[in-house]
Write an enzyme that holds these catalytic residues in place. Structure first.
Site, PDB file in Angstrom:
ATOM      1  N   LYS A  43       0.801  -1.224   0.000  1.00  0.00           N
ATOM      2  CA  LYS A  43       0.000   0.000   0.000  1.00  0.00           C
ATOM      3  C   LYS A  43       0.836   1.278   0.000  1.00  0.00           C
ATOM      4  CE  LYS A  43      -4.082  -1.839   0.049  1.00  0.00           C
ATOM      5  NZ  LYS A  43      -5.243  -1.324  -0.641  1.00  0.00           N
TER       6      LYS A  43
HETATM    7  C1  LIG Z   1      -3.296  -6.929   4.120  1.00  0.00           C
HETATM    8  C2  LIG Z   1      -3.926  -6.583   2.833  1.00  0.00           C
HETATM    9  N1  LIG Z   1      -4.036  -7.502   1.894  1.00  0.00           N
HETATM   10  C3  LIG Z   1      -4.628  -7.258   0.718  1.00  0.00           C
HETATM   11  C4  LIG Z   1      -5.165  -6.024   0.428  1.00  0.00           C
HETATM   12  C5  LIG Z   1      -5.884  -5.838  -0.871  1.00  0.00           C
HETATM   13  O1  LIG Z   1      -5.245  -5.009  -1.802  1.00  0.00           O
HETATM   14  P1  LIG Z   1      -6.124  -4.064  -2.702  1.00  0.00           P
HETATM   15  O2  LIG Z   1      -6.819  -3.101  -1.772  1.00  0.00           O
HETATM   16  O3  LIG Z   1      -5.156  -3.376  -3.592  1.00  0.00           O
HETATM   17  O4  LIG Z   1      -7.109  -4.876  -3.456  1.00  0.00           O
HETATM   18  C6  LIG Z   1      -5.082  -5.026   1.391  1.00  0.00           C
HETATM   19  C7  LIG Z   1      -5.710  -3.733   1.174  1.00  0.00           C
HETATM   20  O5  LIG Z   1      -6.145  -3.062   2.084  1.00  0.00           O
HETATM   21  C8  LIG Z   1      -4.441  -5.299   2.613  1.00  0.00           C
HETATM   22  O6  LIG Z   1      -4.334  -4.359   3.581  1.00  0.00           O
END
Ligand SMILES: Cc1ncc(COP(=O)(O)O)c(C=O)c1O
Length: 325
Positions: A43
């Protein structure tokens, strides 16, 4: 050689072969290990870009306040961007997220407001609604809205996608990635499919989330929505960053299967990663068992680090309480 600020260390994370958990699988499975980012998650990439793009668009001015609803990782990325650029941060978070995630955000200077999980997104108490309300009330505040802000997808299109293409010498055939806001999978998928339209993108979803059914039927089915424990993936809304044309197929992974696989990644691969990494790998291997061929290269994205889950899946007592050990 040195960097002028820690935010310059965002990106260029390693791609690492999985060796043990993949036993019996044809083809090669490579993990994009995103905890190497300075905020320990994928992120960081999109958080920094959302702020840079907002500055360019005049949406945030010096001394401003960044307000976001976040499960922790986006907050960390935003907090790093705020430190680099001189902004304040207020984050709203649902109460199902680990306490560690709140404390980590406070450690990097953010104010954290905890909101109830089991209310509809439109309820005024939800972490979405509280963030919107604060944004309306606080002057010179900016609400990035990671769900619908397409800078999120763009960040992964511009950095994560090209990195994976280069690191595999253009040989990647499959992408597997958990889907929350959708920015990670859609940015990477868009880039890879532009290089090779045959690249297959597998999205990992949770039980309790609307994505899989929506992809398969076009129906937003509210009966699919119920509480689950995995943090970061699955949604009860359709974020604008989820472009269903860029995700070929969804598989759902249970909280337990994800937790067990996450612990295996730590023990068997030396990858001390977060819970949704287990979802991504479990789902990827389920798909790979049936479909992967000898020459195929599947890249699975591991979004974050294990430290954020010490009180849960890496805690034997907690695992026993769930009946998962
Ligand atoms: C730990 C974790 N895994 C996966 C994701 C998913 O990624 P995306 O929001 O880009 O779909 C997030 C997003 O908040 C996350 O914090």
């Amino acid at each position: 050689m040195y960097l002028n600020h820690i935010v310059e260390a965002i990106g260029n994370t390693p791609l690492v072969k999985l060796n043990k958990v993949t036993e019996g699988i044809r083809g090669t499975v490579l993990a994009k290990v995103e905890y190497f980012n300075p905020g320990n998650s994928v992120k960081d990439r999109m958080a920094f870009k959302m702020i840079e793009d907002a500055e360019k668009a005049g949406l945030i001015k010096p001394g401003g306040t960044i307000i976001e609803g976040t499960s922790g990782n986006t907050g960390m990325g935003l907090a790093l961007a705020a430190i680099a650029k001189g902004y304040k941060c207020i984050f709203t978070m649902s109460d199902k997220q680990g306490k560690e995630k709140q404390d980590i955000l406070k450690a990097v200077g953010a104010q954290v407001i905890v909101c109830p999980t089991d209310v509809a997104p439109t309820d005024p108490r939800s972490y979405y609604s509280v963030a919107r309300k604060l944004n309306a009330e606080i002057p010179n505040s900016f609400y990035p809205n990671q769900y619908d802000n397409l800078s999120n997808t763009a960040a992964n299109y511009e950095s994560t996608g090209p990195e994976i293409w280069t690191q595999t010498d253009g040989k990647v055939t499959h992408l597997a990635c958990g889907v929350g806001t959708g920015g990670t999978i859609c940015g990477i998928s868009q880039y890879l499919k532009e290089q090779n339209p045959n690249v297959f993108a597998l999205g990992l979803d949770t039980y309790g989330s609307v994505f899989k059914k929506y992809k398969e039927t076009g129906i937003f089915d509210e009966t699919e929505i119920y509480p689950y424990k995995t943090e970061g993936i699955g949604e009860d809304i359709l974020p604008q960053n989820v472009n269903f044309d860029l995700i070929d197929m969804f598989l759902k992974v249970s909280d337990q299967d994800a937790a067990v696989m996450t612990r295996r990644l730590a023990k068997e691969e030396g990858l001390f990663v977060g819970w949704s990494c287990g979802s991504a790998v479990h789902g990827a291997l389920e798909y790979a068992k049936e479909h992967l061929k000898e020459d195929d290269i599947l890249v699975v994205v591991l979004p974050d680090h294990g430290t954020r889950y010490l009180g849960k899946i890496y805690n034997d007592d907690w695992m026993r309480e769930q009946g998962w050990l």
